[in-house]
Every structure is written in C-alpha cells, then in structure tokens.
Design a protein around this motif. Structure first.
Motif, PDB file in Angstrom:
ATOM      1  N   LEU A 101       0.834  -1.200   0.000  1.00  0.00           N
ATOM      2  CA  LEU A 101       0.000   0.000   0.000  1.00  0.00           C
ATOM      3  C   LEU A 101       0.869   1.251   0.000  1.00  0.00           C
ATOM      4  O   LEU A 101       0.641   2.199  -0.762  1.00  0.00           O
ATOM      5  N   LYS A 102       1.891   1.229   0.845  1.00  0.00           N
ATOM      6  CA  LYS A 102       2.778   2.392   0.941  1.00  0.00           C
ATOM      7  C   LYS A 102       3.422   2.665  -0.423  1.00  0.00           C
ATOM      8  O   LYS A 102       3.471   3.803  -0.880  1.00  0.00           O
ATOM      9  N   MET A 122       2.344   1.741  -3.404  1.00  0.00           N
ATOM     10  CA  MET A 122       1.351   2.185  -4.391  1.00  0.00           C
ATOM     11  C   MET A 122       1.069   3.668  -4.209  1.00  0.00           C
ATOM     12  O   MET A 122       0.982   4.431  -5.177  1.00  0.00           O
ATOM     13  N   LEU A 145       3.062   5.881  -2.842  1.00  0.00           N
ATOM     14  CA  LEU A 145       4.220   6.678  -3.242  1.00  0.00           C
ATOM     15  C   LEU A 145       4.337   6.778  -4.762  1.00  0.00           C
ATOM     16  O   LEU A 145       4.720   7.824  -5.286  1.00  0.00           O
ATOM     17  N   LEU A 157       1.889   6.765  -6.890  1.00  0.00           N
ATOM     18  CA  LEU A 157       0.897   7.746  -7.349  1.00  0.00           C
ATOM     19  C   LEU A 157       1.334   9.163  -7.018  1.00  0.00           C
ATOM     20  O   LEU A 157       1.143  10.093  -7.810  1.00  0.00           O
ATOM     21  N   PRO A 199     -12.961   7.763   1.649  1.00  0.00           N
ATOM     22  CA  PRO A 199     -13.058   6.961   2.877  1.00  0.00           C
ATOM     23  C   PRO A 199     -11.706   6.733   3.540  1.00  0.00           C
ATOM     24  O   PRO A 199     -11.650   6.291   4.684  1.00  0.00           O
ATOM     25  N   LEU A 200     -10.633   7.040   2.836  1.00  0.00           N
ATOM     26  CA  LEU A 200      -9.318   6.620   3.309  1.00  0.00           C
ATOM     27  C   LEU A 200      -8.451   7.746   3.858  1.00  0.00           C
ATOM     28  O   LEU A 200      -7.308   7.511   4.250  1.00  0.00           O
ATOM     29  N   VAL A 201      -8.989   8.970   3.874  1.00  0.00           N
ATOM     30  CA  VAL A 201      -8.123  10.089   4.279  1.00  0.00           C
ATOM     31  C   VAL A 201      -7.515   9.909   5.666  1.00  0.00           C
ATOM     32  O   VAL A 201      -6.430  10.418   5.933  1.00  0.00           O
ATOM     33  N   THR A 202      -8.191   9.163   6.526  1.00  0.00           N
ATOM     34  CA  THR A 202      -7.650   9.030   7.884  1.00  0.00           C
ATOM     35  C   THR A 202      -6.661   7.879   8.014  1.00  0.00           C
ATOM     36  O   THR A 202      -6.103   7.670   9.088  1.00  0.00           O
ATOM     37  N   LEU A 203      -6.447   7.137   6.941  1.00  0.00           N
ATOM     38  CA  LEU A 203      -5.461   6.051   7.003  1.00  0.00           C
ATOM     39  C   LEU A 203      -4.066   6.690   6.891  1.00  0.00           C
ATOM     40  O   LEU A 203      -3.790   7.377   5.916  1.00  0.00           O
ATOM     41  N   ASP A 228      -1.210   5.830   5.967  1.00  0.00           N
ATOM     42  CA  ASP A 228      -0.464   5.607   4.732  1.00  0.00           C
ATOM     43  C   ASP A 228      -0.888   6.544   3.604  1.00  0.00           C
ATOM     44  O   ASP A 228      -0.159   6.733   2.641  1.00  0.00           O
ATOM     45  N   PHE A 229      -2.086   7.103   3.717  1.00  0.00           N
ATOM     46  CA  PHE A 229      -2.602   7.926   2.626  1.00  0.00           C
ATOM     47  C   PHE A 229      -2.212   9.391   2.712  1.00  0.00           C
ATOM     48  O   PHE A 229      -2.483  10.157   1.803  1.00  0.00           O
ATOM     49  N   LEU A 247      -0.505  10.989  -0.281  1.00  0.00           N
ATOM     50  CA  LEU A 247      -1.371  11.108  -1.456  1.00  0.00           C
ATOM     51  C   LEU A 247      -2.366  12.253  -1.275  1.00  0.00           C
ATOM     52  O   LEU A 247      -2.614  13.037  -2.198  1.00  0.00           O
TER      53      LEU A 247
END
Lengths: 359, 613
Positions: free
Chosen positions: B151-152, B154, B156, B158, B190-194, B196-197, B200
């Motif tokens: 995930l990290k 992917m 990076l 992007l 939905p992912l802004v609080t993850l 790793d994101f 991005l």
C-alpha cells in the motif's frame, strides 16, 4: 534460554498445525491457550528486541527451522520464520485459524470472542489485536480500491509498486539470513531462484540493488538498531552472491532491460565491471555479414547487434564515470583489433562510430 | 435504545435498497453515492450491532431474516470496508451470527456462510494478486507482512506521478488525465484518515493541473477538512492552505470550528484564545492574502451579527497578533504589501498599528499613540474625500489592534499631567465610532473628568471600592452616553489594575459597576470567584428580533450579503446603546461573495452562550 527456545519451537509447530485439518480437534480451551502463547511471544519480541545476543540466538534457531521446513518445496507452510515475525505471531495465528474451515464451531466461536471482543475493551492487548486485524482489512480494501480506480482504464497493479515491495521484503530476508547463518544468505537465495519465475526473480533483485539504504526498514524497526547488519550491507550480500554465480549474473545481464542494468551498474561498481566484461565478450561473438553490411551472431544464442548497441548506448548516457569507463574500454578493444577507422572490420570501431553519431 | 429498535426496521429497508444499488461500487455514480452515505451507514451498522449483540443467532435470524444478505452486500463494497471503523463494526455484527453449537443443517450453513464473509474481509481481495502471493510465500511472509508495504509503495508511486504532473504543466503527453485525478480523489474519501494515505492526500491538495475547473471532488475536501479539524490527521501547512484556497466551505468550517471551541471552553482568557487560535492554523494560513481577506470578512460578519460582541472583538485582536507573528516568522521580507491585507486602511496607519508595543520603550509609547490617533481622526473627520470608506472601516482596522486602546488608557492613568487630547480621542473613538464630533467631545470631557477624579484618589492600600465607584460615577447633569460608560469602565479597570491595592478591591468594584466580560479579559490574572463578573451589559446584548432575525428571514442572504445588512433608520432605537456603528455598515469588501451561512450559526452560538450567562 533453553526453555525459551523450546517454547519457540513448540509455537512454530502450533502455527504449522493451525493451517492443517488437525485443528478440527481443537476445543475453545486449546484456542485460548494458543492465543496466550502468541501473546507471550509478542511480549518476548518487545522485551528482547534490543538484546543482540538473545535475539541472534532466537533468530538462528528460527532460520534453521524455516530452512528445514521451507526447503521442501514451494507449497510448504511457513511457521515462524524470523524474530520480526514474533511481533505479529498472534495476528498470524488468528488469520490462519479464521481461514481454516476445519476449525469447529465452538472453537471458532471462542476465537471470535477473543479476537473481536467489541467496543470498549479494557484489555489493551486485545484491543491492539482487534485494531490490527481491522487495520489490515482496511489496508486490503485500500489496495483493492487503488488498483481498481487509481490507475485509469487498465486497472492493473502498477508493476513498480509490486516489484518494489517484493524487493524490500527480499532485502529484509537477506539481512536476517546473513545475520543468522554462517554462510550468509547464499543457500537461501539459490533455493529462491529455483522456485520463482526467472524474470520476476531477477527483476526483484535488480530493484533491491537500487533501493535507497533506508528504504526497506519501516520506522518502527528502530528497536533493531543494535542489529549487526544494515540494509546497505544486505544489498552488498546480494552483490557478492551474484558475483559468485556467473550463470545467474549472465542471465541477469542478458535479460533485464538496458536502463535498469545501467542504473544497477551505476550503483555497484563490482557488478559494472562484470557487466562490461560480459558485453565485450558478447561483442566478440559477432561477425560482419559482408553481403548485408551488418554484424550478426554465429548462432541464435548470441546477442544481436541492436541489443548490444542499446546496452552500450544506455551506459554512455549515464553520468560521467560510467560513460568514460565504457568508452575507454571500447577504445582499448578497438586498439587491440588494430585500431581501424573504417567500418565493417572491427565491431568496436563500428560501435564507437554508432555511439558517436547517436550521442 | 428503545428509539433505535423502533427506527431500525425502516432504516434496514432503506440501507438494504442502497446496498443493492451500490453493488461493489464499481461505477463512478455508485462510488459517489456510497461516499456520501458512509458516516450514516456506519451509524446504522453500529445500531445494528447494538441490537444484534443482545440476541442469540437464532433470534437474529427470526427478527432479521435477510441479515446475511445485508451483511454480505456490505462486505463486498470496498468503500465501506475502507471507511473509518466500518470494517470493525461489520466484523462484530458477523460475529453475532456465529452459532456456538449449531443444531441443524440450516444453522451450520449460516455458520459457514458467515465464516466465508469474515474470511473475505480479513484475508481476501487477493484475487489476481498471485504474483505477490508466490513471492512472499517463498520468502515466508504472511499477507500481514506485505500489505502495508504494498500500500505504501502504491501510494508513493501515485504521489510521484502527481508531482511529475505538477512539474510538467502543459506537457500533455506525461500528464495524469484530470478524470483520473478526480477519480483518485474519490477513492481517497473513505481513506483520508489512514496514515499511509497522507502523502497522497497532500499531493492531491497541492497538485493543481491547468484546468480552470476544480478537478477534485468537493466531498474529498470535506472529508480532509473534517479529519484535519478533528485532529484525526495532520497536514503540512502548505496542504492546508491549498485546501482552504480551493474549497471555501472548508475555510468557513474551520472558522466555525474555532468559534465553537471558543464558545464551549469554560473561560476565555486572552491566553486560551491564543492557544485555540494558533492551534487552528488560521493565522498562519492567513499569511496568504486571499485567506486573510476571507477570514477577516467572516470576522466582520460575526461582529455585525453580534452587535460587536466583546468576545468577537477579543478574538479578532488575538487573531491579528498571531497573524502578525506568523507574518514576521514567515520571512523578513513581505511577499505582499500591507494593502493586500488591509485594502481600506492607509498603509502608514497599518504600519504603526502593526508595531508591537513591547518593541518600543515604554517612555515613548505616547508617540505611536498620538500618531495613530491623528491618522484615524483625519480619516474619520475628513468625510469630504471620496477615498474614505467611512468611520466603520477605520474602526474595524483599529479593533484588530485593540491592544493600543489599552495602552492609551494605561498612559492616561500613569501621568498626572493634563491628559493628552489625542489619547482621549482614541479611547472615545474605540468605543463610539458612530458618534458625531459633538457627542465625542462630550464623551471626552466626561472621560477627562473621571480621570482627574480617579487620579486624585489616595494611592494606598486604604483605597476603597466605594470611593472608586463614586469617582467613576455620574456627577449630576445629563445621563451618560453608552459609549461614555464604556470608556469610563475601561479607565476604571485600568486604574484598578495599576493602582496599589487595586487588585484587592477589583471584585467589589466590578460587582458595583457590572462590568462586561470583555473588560474582565483585561484583568485575566485576577482569578474570578463567581458568576457576578460575567454579568450582562444591556447595551451589549443584541435583540434577538433584530439583526440576527433579519439575517435568516426572507430571501437567502447568500445571494447578496450586503443587501441584507441592516439599514440605519430601522435600527434607531431598537438596540439602544449598541457598540456598533450602524450608519457605517454599508461598507463592503469585494470578498463578500463568500457564503455567510456558518457565521449565522456562530451568531446563534454566541446568543445562546450570552443568554445562558
């Protein structure tokens, strides 16, 4: 210490069993005990992470065990493979049990109650495990969503990310192997080479050789500051392994794209020398076809002129030391051949001419 | 709980329909709709879990025969699984379906169906990821080991693509298509609080592209802003500035959030306002003139809406301090002229106001004060020039730097000599910007008289509250103007602050003259004892049927904010003694196009709080 090692061995067995049909005989008490063991080992990881001698001893034992089991074929099920795995052994165990259809209903019920006790759990350990399982599910979804939506029409996994992840994992493993085994990671790498598709394996190695030295270590690995080897040394291990395996090195240089090889050569001078030697050797196999006015190989195994030229061209576009060395190597080959200035007599003259006009 | 049980069946049907519509959220429309409903759906899941955990699995099936379907549909929607805690709550719900000792084949079937779903959430989405699988398996890693890394990487990859996009500008060959960027922003909702994101999210916020239209989904901005305000994520300053510049409602929400925090905090001393202010990042972001102007415009609205509430005045003052600090820290050379921040004030006035009193020797304070007073007076009294935007603008600029009014009062009380006219004028103006010169002269004369009476009081610990009250009180004649009372309260407070023995009797005097909240701020180092110190001052409380009502009634004020500003004539008499300069509210800034909705809420909050005290 002995009892700890035994404990480790026993738990490794539990992990191996957790994927088998034997778990059908597990009752709720067995599940509970297995999870307690896992928690205890996580505690060991926290406790001895900085303790180099204990850590090394544990690591060595785990590596030996893994080699015995892991060497038996690609389908083998890894138990505990390294010291780092202790940190997540409860996660590993619970995932395997959840995926195992042989686990009975009562045992599963008890497992779920322990893994997902619900909101407002007083026990921090349980909350951590519940949280990490949920986070893992969330990350998986994220990967899936990015794959489907983030990359436009073709919605395939971006190869660079996959290869990079594999390269990071490979370096990690090489590092552990070189720490735990006297002969270093050599045996492990060779067996890996036999089990994986060739191209994939070589590409991962090349990417691993290009990773910045801080990359493969996630930040939380600070615990392991006391470890004897750094990731830079892990890629050095890879280099020495390649140097000891001329066949693999030749395939490496023959099949990977020119640009990737140039980057690797730029980072690792030892590999560059071998690569340059291979290129000149390949060049010597070509002869001039007078009729068509081109350089051709004697048999299909030989590297065609276009490819040879492409590789030299890529090297000549690299920053100075690389480019200079390549040109001087070509010049000296040309001198050995008789220093011809006209085309069609020496491949080196022709390569230099082509590179001169192409540059 | 009883309420939940009643609502659940109808909600259940609604969400069942929604989930069927969404499917696996594979089209843009279904994704969009899913994203819009994520928080509500999570609430529903939570309610569902609360209901399920009370029942055994047989009762669950009796009450919700299609629960398996509902949960299965949820499991296959990656947007829901990725959102906040939804995946966890979903797992809890599934756990409730597992029967410990299944009695018949139906129950066994349900168990294995549920297990399949659990295993899907926890370990699937690996469909065609065999390429990763074989490698990691050979290396002896579990999925838990490689997913975070994958995930990290992917993310990076992007991010570097987006950066390249940013750098390449018009090079259409290598640019990421706007639709792709747009769809990426949707995935991030939905992912802004993850954690790793974060890279991005920041790259999306700072990547502009060259389209005139906004590429990113408004819901993306909303999700990021919400997470940032609730401190679920941290963002770089530049990313926050981009967020607020690109999405005005987010900036308004940030202001509103600040106001809400100020209102809900127990006591607002200047120092705690400062903490909230700095924490909000607004002063730093305001170094960008566009953000400053919008923030300032919202302050102006809050001021107008609350009839110049002292709390708002204090907040503006603290904001300006922090902003000046940030401006100074950012770089020694100003990127923008002061005129860009304060377009209606003369730059030389702003220059003087911006000086920090501490940077000037105390003995020389009268110089800038006199200068400020003269410049303001010239602007206010010289109405003949078309360039002047009227006393309100001059006053509005001055209240940003309200600290100078305190210094003026202090200077007046420190010297026994004849009080300087300029200082008296400045104080009178700060409390009565709308007064004509005659009224102001009256205020000044009254102030001067009180000042001389206060200065004659014995400077000793024997000072009594009654004497101070008497000195500050009216000495026969006409009743005081409201502005005059304010001026005198200010002087009295400052007197108490500096006179020996003043602190000891401060509480008593405050009770006698019923000082308002803002003045208490001056005395922030005197610990308050009871509610007496927060008594309301009639002149300061807006009538609820007045401006605020007119704001919300009738046509939408957002259509033309200025048209809805109250008119002078109507105001006359309705809010007697208001702090605010009514005749001047026609003043209008070009940035007034921002929606004023949140500010109205702010007003309501302020009214609520004030009525409570």
């Amino acid at each position: 210490m002995d009892s700890l090692l035994q404990y480790l061995e026993r738990f490794s067995e539990v992990l191996a069993v957790s994927r088998s049909t034997h778990v059908s005989r597990w009752d709720p008490a067995t599940v509970r005990r297995a999870l307690e063991w896992a928690r205890y080992l996580r505690h060991i990881h926290r406790r001895f992470g900085r303790h180099v001698s204990i850590r090394t001893a544990l690591e060595r034992r785990l590596q030996n065990q893994w080699r015995q089991v892991g060497g038996s074929g690609p389908a083998s099920v890894p138990g505990l493979t390294n010291f780092r795995a202790l940190e997540r052994c409860d996660l590993l165990l619970s995932q395997r049990l959840l995926e195992n259809p042989a686990l009975g209903d009562a045992a599963l019920h008890s497992l779920l109650q322990q893994l997902f006790p619900g909101p407002g759990v007083p026990d921090a350990e349980e909350e951590t495990l519940q949280g990490s399982l949920a986070l893992l599910a969330r990350s998986r979804s994220a990967v899936h969503m990015l794959r489907l939506n983030g990359y436009g029409e073709n919605s395939v996994l971006p190869e660079d990310s996959v290869i990079k992840t594999q390269a990071e994992l490979l370096l990690q493993r090489v590092q552990e192997a070189s720490r735990a085994e006297a002969e270093g990671p050599s045996r492990f790498l060779s067996s890996l080479g036999e089990r994986l598709p060739h191209n994939n394996f070589l590409q991962v190695i090349a990417t691993a050789l290009l990773l910045p030295s801080s990359s493969p270590q996630p930040p939380k690995e600070e615990l392991e500051l006391g470890s004897p080897k750094t990731p830079g040394e892990a890629s050095q291990e890879l280099v020495s392994w390649l140097l000891r395996k001329p066949d693999i090195m030749a395939t490496f240089c023959r099949h990977l794209p020119a640009g990737l090889l140039t980057s690797v050569a730029g980072r690792h001078p030892d590999l560059f020398q071998v690569y340059l030697g291979l290129l000149t050797n390949w060049g010597r196999h070509l002869h001039y076809d007078l009729q068509n006015g081109v350089w051709v190989g004697a048999d299909s195994q030989d590297v065609p002129w276009e490819e040879l030229y492409g590789r030299f061209q890529s090297l000549c576009r690299a920053p100075s030391p690389l480019k200079d060395e390549v040109l001087s190597a070509l010049e000296s080959c040309k001198a050995q051949d008789g220093d011809f200035q006209v085309p069609g007599l020496s491949i080196w003259t022709d390569l230099l001419l082509a590179l001169g006009s192409g540059a | 709980m009883a309420q939940d049980a009643v609502d659940l069946p109808s909600d259940y049907q609604f969400w069942m329909r929604k989930l069927s519509l969404w499917g696996q959220a594979s089209t843009l429309e279904t994704q969009q709709d899913t994203c819009r409903h994520l928080p509500q759906f999570q609430d529903f899941l939570r309610q569902m879990y609360e209901a399920l955990k009370e029942m055994d699995s047989c009762t669950v099936i009796e009450r919700f025969p299609t629960i398996g379907q509902l949960l299965a549909k949820t499991c296959w929607n990656p947007f829901i699984l990725a959102y906040d805690e939804s995946q966890k709550i979903l797992i809890w719900c599934l756990c409730c379906l597992i029967n410990k000792e299944p009695q018949n084949s139906g129950e066994s079937k349900l168990n294995s169906w549920t297990r399949g779903l659990l295993s899907h959430i926890l370990s699937s989405f690996r469909f065609d990821m065999k390429e990763v699988g074989l490698f990691t398996q050979c290396l002896g890693y579990a999925p838990a080991d490689y997913y975070p890394g994958l995930l990290k990487n992917m993310v990076l990859s992007l991010v570097s693509e987006l950066r390249e996009n940013h750098l390449n500008g018009f090079n259409t060959q290598r640019r990421m298509a706007p639709e792709r960027i747009r769809s990426l922003s949707q995935v991030c909702i939905p992912l802004v609080t993850l954690p790793d994101f974060k890279p991005l999210v920041e790259a999306l916020l700072t990547c502009h592209g060259c389209e005139l239209q906004e590429m990113l989904w408004p819901e993306f901005f909303e999700a990021v802003n919400e997470a940032f305000l609730l401190k679920k994520i941290s963002l770089s300053k530049s990313a926050v500035i981009c967020l607020w510049l690109r999405h005005l409602p987010s900036l308004e929400k940030a202001m509103l959030h600040l106001f809400e925090k100020l209102i809900s905090s127990e006591r607002n001393f200047m120092r705690s306002i400062e903490c909230f202010m700095k924490d909000s990042l607004l002063p730093e972001a305001a170094c960008h003139p566009a953000i400053f102007r919008m923030v300032d415009e919202m302050f102006r609205s809050a001021l107008l809406e609350t009839d110049g509430a002292p709390e708002v005045l204090a907040t503006i003052q603290v904001f300006t301090w922090c902003f000046a600090d940030a401006l100074e820290k950012q770089n020694t050379q100003l990127k923008f002229t002061l005129k860009t921040y304060f377009p209606y004030a003369s730059p030389s006035l702003v220059m003087v106001l911006l000086q920090h009193p501490k940077d000037i020797p105390q003995g020389l304070w009268h110089q800038p004060l006199t200068h400020i007073s003269e410049m303001l007076r010239e602007q206010v009294e010289d109405q003949t020039h078309g360039s002047s935007r009227g006393p309100f603008e001059s006053w509005f600029v001055f209240v940003h730097f309200g600290g100078w009014a305190d210094i003026a009062a202090e200077q007046l009380l420190m010297s026994e000599a004849e009080p300087p006219e300029a200082l008296l004028w400045l104080l009178a103006f700060s409390y009565s910007p709308r007064d004509g010169s005659q009224e102001r002269a009256q205020t000044m004369a009254e102030g001067k008289a009180v000042l001389s009476r206060l200065l004659k009081l014995p400077r000793s610990p024997t000072l009594s509250a009654r004497d101070v009250h008497a000195a500050a009180g009216e000495q026969g004649g006409d009743p005081r103007l409201a502005s005059c009372s304010w001026l005198i309260r200010h002087l009295t407070l400052n007197f108490l602050l500096w006179a020996p023995g003043g602190h000891a009797i401060a509480r008593e005097v405050i009770a006698l003259v019923s000082l308002p909240f803002s003045s208490i701020l001056v005395l922030f180092h005197i610990p308050p004892k009871g509610p007496a110190s927060e008594e309301r001052v009639p002149g300061c409380c807006p009538d609820r049927g007045g401006w605020a009502a007119r704001w919300t009634a009738g046509t939408d004020p957002r259509a033309c904010p200025v048209a809805h500003l109250p008119v002078t004539e109507e105001k006359e008499g309705s809010v007697k003694g208001s702090l605010l300069p009514e005749p001047i509210v026609k003043a209008r800034s070009p940035v007034s196009s921002c929606t004023l909705l949140p500010v109205q809420y702010t007003t309501v909050f302020f009214l609520m709080k004030r009525n409570k005290t």
